[in-house]
Scaffold this active site. Structure first.
Site, PDB file in Angstrom:
ATOM      1  N   LYS A 167       0.816  -1.222   0.000  1.00 42.75           N
ATOM      2  CA  LYS A 167       0.000   0.000   0.000  1.00 42.75           C
ATOM      3  C   LYS A 167       0.853   1.277   0.000  1.00 42.75           C
ATOM      4  O   LYS A 167       2.054   1.230   0.266  1.00 42.75           O
ATOM      5  CB  LYS A 167      -0.925  -0.029   1.221  1.00 42.75           C
ATOM      6  CG  LYS A 167      -1.971  -1.152   1.174  1.00 42.75           C
ATOM      7  CD  LYS A 167      -2.911  -1.064   2.371  1.00 42.75           C
ATOM      8  CE  LYS A 167      -3.995  -2.113   2.321  1.00 42.75           C
ATOM      9  NZ  LYS A 167      -4.930  -2.007   3.470  1.00 42.75           N
ATOM     10  N   TYR A 177     -12.467  -2.006  -3.718  1.00 43.79           N
ATOM     11  CA  TYR A 177     -12.942  -2.187  -2.338  1.00 43.79           C
ATOM     12  C   TYR A 177     -14.469  -2.060  -2.230  1.00 43.79           C
ATOM     13  O   TYR A 177     -14.977  -1.729  -1.152  1.00 43.79           O
ATOM     14  CB  TYR A 177     -12.271  -1.162  -1.418  1.00 43.79           C
ATOM     15  CG  TYR A 177     -10.883  -1.557  -0.953  1.00 43.79           C
ATOM     16  CD1 TYR A 177     -10.680  -2.662  -0.123  1.00 43.79           C
ATOM     17  CD2 TYR A 177      -9.765  -0.811  -1.306  1.00 43.79           C
ATOM     18  CE1 TYR A 177      -9.412  -3.015   0.332  1.00 43.79           C
ATOM     19  CE2 TYR A 177      -8.475  -1.158  -0.854  1.00 43.79           C
ATOM     20  CZ  TYR A 177      -8.322  -2.265  -0.035  1.00 43.79           C
ATOM     21  OH  TYR A 177      -7.075  -2.619   0.419  1.00 43.79           O
ATOM     22  N   ARG A 193      -1.910 -14.161   4.701  1.00 48.39           N
ATOM     23  CA  ARG A 193      -2.609 -13.474   5.800  1.00 48.39           C
ATOM     24  C   ARG A 193      -1.795 -13.574   7.097  1.00 48.39           C
ATOM     25  O   ARG A 193      -1.778 -12.641   7.899  1.00 48.39           O
ATOM     26  CB  ARG A 193      -4.011 -14.065   6.000  1.00 48.39           C
ATOM     27  CG  ARG A 193      -4.930 -13.949   4.783  1.00 48.39           C
ATOM     28  CD  ARG A 193      -5.528 -12.610   4.561  1.00 48.39           C
ATOM     29  NE  ARG A 193      -6.335 -12.140   5.667  1.00 48.39           N
ATOM     30  CZ  ARG A 193      -7.000 -10.974   5.664  1.00 48.39           C
ATOM     31  NH1 ARG A 193      -6.928 -10.161   4.609  1.00 48.39           N
ATOM     32  NH2 ARG A 193      -7.706 -10.602   6.685  1.00 48.39           N
ATOM     33  N   ASN A 218      -1.973   0.412   6.715  1.00 48.79           N
ATOM     34  CA  ASN A 218      -1.421  -0.817   7.289  1.00 48.79           C
ATOM     35  C   ASN A 218      -0.596  -1.632   6.295  1.00 48.79           C
ATOM     36  O   ASN A 218      -0.464  -2.841   6.426  1.00 48.79           O
ATOM     37  CB  ASN A 218      -2.520  -1.648   7.950  1.00 48.79           C
ATOM     38  CG  ASN A 218      -3.605  -2.039   6.978  1.00 48.79           C
ATOM     39  OD1 ASN A 218      -3.511  -1.735   5.793  1.00 48.79           O
ATOM     40  ND2 ASN A 218      -4.616  -2.724   7.462  1.00 48.79           N
ATOM     41  N   HIS A 220      -2.305  -5.350   1.593  1.00 48.17           N
ATOM     42  CA  HIS A 220      -3.602  -6.004   1.408  1.00 48.17           C
ATOM     43  C   HIS A 220      -3.329  -7.444   1.001  1.00 48.17           C
ATOM     44  O   HIS A 220      -2.376  -7.713   0.261  1.00 48.17           O
ATOM     45  CB  HIS A 220      -4.400  -5.322   0.288  1.00 48.17           C
ATOM     46  CG  HIS A 220      -5.570  -6.146  -0.172  1.00 48.17           C
ATOM     47  ND1 HIS A 220      -6.792  -6.087   0.444  1.00 48.17           N
ATOM     48  CD2 HIS A 220      -5.665  -7.098  -1.152  1.00 48.17           C
ATOM     49  CE1 HIS A 220      -7.603  -6.964  -0.136  1.00 48.17           C
ATOM     50  NE2 HIS A 220      -6.949  -7.578  -1.114  1.00 48.17           N
ATOM     51  N   GLU A 246      -9.831 -10.767  -7.293  1.00 45.59           N
ATOM     52  CA  GLU A 246      -8.845  -9.698  -7.129  1.00 45.59           C
ATOM     53  C   GLU A 246      -7.680  -9.846  -8.118  1.00 45.59           C
ATOM     54  O   GLU A 246      -7.173  -8.847  -8.631  1.00 45.59           O
ATOM     55  CB  GLU A 246      -8.342  -9.682  -5.686  1.00 45.59           C
ATOM     56  CG  GLU A 246      -9.456  -9.285  -4.715  1.00 45.59           C
ATOM     57  CD  GLU A 246      -9.022  -9.289  -3.255  1.00 45.59           C
ATOM     58  OE1 GLU A 246      -7.857  -9.634  -2.960  1.00 45.59           O
ATOM     59  OE2 GLU A 246      -9.861  -8.932  -2.409  1.00 45.59           O
TER      60      GLU A 246
HETATM   61  P1  ADP Z   1      -7.862  -6.648   6.052  1.00 41.30           P
HETATM   62  O1  ADP Z   1      -7.088  -5.752   5.091  1.00 41.30           O
HETATM   63  O2  ADP Z   1      -7.003  -7.051   7.242  1.00 41.30           O
HETATM   64  O3  ADP Z   1      -8.504  -7.824   5.361  1.00 41.30           O
HETATM   65  P2  ADP Z   1     -10.526  -5.369   6.225  1.00 41.30           P
HETATM   66  O4  ADP Z   1     -10.941  -6.198   5.043  1.00 41.30           O
HETATM   67  O5  ADP Z   1     -11.386  -5.388   7.443  1.00 41.30           O
HETATM   68  O6  ADP Z   1      -9.023  -5.755   6.704  1.00 41.30           O
HETATM   69  O7  ADP Z   1     -10.393  -3.845   5.799  1.00 41.30           O
HETATM   70  C1  ADP Z   1      -9.828  -3.487   4.552  1.00 41.30           C
HETATM   71  C2  ADP Z   1      -8.901  -2.309   4.751  1.00 41.30           C
HETATM   72  O8  ADP Z   1      -9.681  -1.180   5.156  1.00 41.30           O
HETATM   73  C3  ADP Z   1      -7.856  -2.453   5.877  1.00 41.30           C
HETATM   74  O9  ADP Z   1      -6.717  -3.197   5.485  1.00 41.30           O
HETATM   75  C4  ADP Z   1      -7.544  -1.017   6.191  1.00 41.30           C
HETATM   76  O10 ADP Z   1      -6.646  -0.424   5.254  1.00 41.30           O
HETATM   77  C5  ADP Z   1      -8.922  -0.362   6.048  1.00 41.30           C
HETATM   78  N1  ADP Z   1      -9.605  -0.300   7.355  1.00 41.30           N
HETATM   79  C6  ADP Z   1     -10.188  -1.323   8.017  1.00 41.30           C
HETATM   80  N2  ADP Z   1     -10.730  -0.910   9.191  1.00 41.30           N
HETATM   81  C7  ADP Z   1     -10.452   0.425   9.260  1.00 41.30           C
HETATM   82  C8  ADP Z   1     -10.732   1.431  10.220  1.00 41.30           C
HETATM   83  N3  ADP Z   1     -11.407   1.159  11.336  1.00 41.30           N
HETATM   84  N4  ADP Z   1     -10.308   2.689   9.955  1.00 41.30           N
HETATM   85  C9  ADP Z   1      -9.642   2.975   8.816  1.00 41.30           C
HETATM   86  N5  ADP Z   1      -9.342   2.071   7.861  1.00 41.30           N
HETATM   87  C10 ADP Z   1      -9.734   0.815   8.089  1.00 41.30           C
END
Ligand code: ADP
Length: 140
Positions: A11, A51, A87, A114, A117, A128
């Site tokens: 990212k 997304y 993961r 973070n 993805h 995807e």
């Molecule tokens: P993951 O990427 O671990 O599968 P999710 O599918 O729940 O997590 O969420 C997709 C992405 O959305 C996250 O990786 C993160 O970048 C963003 N995200 C998730 N929860 C939050 C939050 N509470 N605030 C801001 N961004 C978030």
């Protein structure tokens, strides 16, 4: 366990901080092979389409703007149980909850920024991978 393919995105918070190589090293050390890779700069609309499943969530607009803020590196990772393994290497969404040695523990800035993805199921991985790559770009 079967050989699988999964979609990974490095990212904008990570490409900006020049962490691409360090993150790819973690994938490779875990036995995941990069079988397709490209650096692209998404528009907010493209990030939104990718997304779409999160469109009802409060952070959706922020997530789309973030993903379009700087280039990303999209990759297909291949290996035994690659979807779950990736993961594991990524760690929990919130870096504060991520296990030691994971990408997010070592590099993520926040729950939103973070660093990586990764597809969360076989169905997501197929969708995807097809979103970013044509069959001709997957060379194994
Ligand atoms: P993951 O990427 O671990 O599968 P999710 O599918 O729940 O997590 O969420 C997709 C992405 O959305 C996250 O990786 C993160 O970048 C963003 N995200 C998730 N929860 C939050 C939050 N509470 N605030 C801001 N961004 C978030």
């Amino acid at each position: 366990m079967a050989i699988e393919r999964t979609l990974s995105i490095i990212k904008p918070d990570a490409t900006r901080r020049n962490l691409t190589g360090k993150i790819v090293a973690k994938f490779e050390e875990a036995g995941l092979r990069v079988v397709a890779s490209k650096r692209i700069h998404l528009t907010a609309a493209q990030a939104g389409a990718f997304y779409a499943e999160h469109s009802e969530r409060g952070f959706y607009g922020e997530l789309c703007d973030f993903m379009a803020s700087e280039p990303v590196v999209v990759q297909v990772l291949e290996g035994e149980g690659a979807i779950a393994k990736n993961r594991e290497v990524m760690g929990a969404t919130d870096p504060a909850q991520a296990a030691d040695g994971t990408v997010r523990k070592d590099f993520a800035l926040s729950k939103g920024e973070n660093s990586v993805h990764g597809s969360d199921s076989a169905e997501s991985a197929a969708r995807e991978i097809a979103f970013y790559f044509s069959g001709l770009e997957l060379v194994g």
